[in-house]
Design a protein around this motif. Structure first.
Motif, mmCIF file in Angstrom:
data_model
loop_
_atom_site.group_PDB
_atom_site.id
_atom_site.type_symbol
_atom_site.label_atom_id
_atom_site.label_comp_id
_atom_site.label_asym_id
_atom_site.label_seq_id
_atom_site.Cartn_x
_atom_site.Cartn_y
_atom_site.Cartn_z
ATOM 1 N N VAL A 278 0.840 -1.205 0.000
ATOM 2 C CA VAL A 278 0.000 0.000 0.000
ATOM 3 C C VAL A 278 0.872 1.251 0.000
ATOM 4 O O VAL A 278 0.665 2.167 -0.805
ATOM 5 N N VAL B 19 0.883 3.995 -3.035
ATOM 6 C CA VAL B 19 0.390 5.349 -2.798
ATOM 7 C C VAL B 19 1.523 6.373 -2.896
ATOM 8 O O VAL B 19 1.359 7.447 -3.482
ATOM 9 N N LEU C 45 -6.250 -2.883 -1.046
ATOM 10 C CA LEU C 45 -6.285 -1.635 -0.271
ATOM 11 C C LEU C 45 -5.668 -0.469 -1.039
ATOM 12 O O LEU C 45 -6.182 0.652 -1.001
ATOM 13 N N ALA C 46 -4.574 -0.736 -1.750
ATOM 14 C CA ALA C 46 -3.929 0.321 -2.528
ATOM 15 C C ALA C 46 -4.852 0.832 -3.628
ATOM 16 O O ALA C 46 -4.931 2.045 -3.869
ATOM 17 N N ILE D 134 -8.138 0.730 -3.589
ATOM 18 C CA ILE D 134 -9.215 1.493 -2.946
ATOM 19 C C ILE D 134 -8.715 2.893 -2.576
ATOM 20 O O ILE D 134 -9.352 3.897 -2.898
ATOM 21 N N LEU D 135 -7.571 2.956 -1.903
ATOM 22 C CA LEU D 135 -7.027 4.250 -1.478
ATOM 23 C C LEU D 135 -6.609 5.115 -2.662
ATOM 24 O O LEU D 135 -6.612 6.346 -2.573
ATOM 25 N N GLY D 136 -6.244 4.472 -3.764
ATOM 26 C CA GLY D 136 -5.842 5.205 -4.965
ATOM 27 C C GLY D 136 -7.018 5.698 -5.787
ATOM 28 O O GLY D 136 -6.834 6.325 -6.825
#
Length: 162
Positions: free
Chosen positions: A21, A25, A63-64, A66-68
């Motif tokens: 992650v 990011v 997760l990466a 989603i966060l991206g």
């Protein structure tokens, strides 16, 4: 397996996910789009050392993405590409590490261009995007991943537990 050993493995998988992650990011300008060198994909060599890298990489990619700010299709299929690549690398453990970087390169090269076309509407030809994604994955998995392997291999028994 005792509680202490299983806790260590869960923590190690979580650290691999977190590293994926952070790298994705931190290098976001290079991690997304039709031309990408996702530095975090260098971690796909880790299943050569430990089985917990497989779920760690898959969760990290999920997760990466989603966060991206990825769309749902990218979250699902991009993470699936990383999972397939990690499983392939794990299956090739004990073999030449050069062979072990091939599954993540091929999985991403075959899946990500379709995500780019149909989820993001990128108008480039799919074969061209397969080439650009393949080049980026070759840099991240093939070059950076093999450098990581070379750095970790002498310390594998003290860092990783099977």
């Amino acid at each position: 397996m005792n509680h202490k050993a299983s806790s260590f493995l869960v923590a190690q998988g979580a650290m691999i996910a977190a590293a994926y992650v952070v790298l994705t990011v931190a290098f976001a300008p290079f991690s997304f789009k039709e031309i990408q060198v996702r530095i975090s994909e260098s971690l796909t060599i880790l299943p050569m050392f430990t089985p917990v890298a497989v779920p760690g990489l898959a969760v990290g990619c999920l997760l990466a993405n989603i966060l991206g700010g990825a769309v749902l299709a990218d979250i699902i299929f991009g993470s699936l590409a990383t999972l397939i690549g990690a499983v392939g690398t794990r299956m090739l453990r004990g073999k030449n590490p050069v062979l072990a970087v091939i599954p993540p390169i091929v999985a991403n090269m075959l899946i990500v261009p379709f995500v780019l076309r149909y989820a993001y509407g990128v108008p480039l030809p799919i074969p061209l995007m397969m080439g650009t994604i393949g080049i980026g994955e070759t840099v991240s998995c093939g070059i950076l991943g093999l450098l990581l392997y070379k750095a970790l291999y002498p310390h594998r028994k003290s860092i990783f537990k099977e």
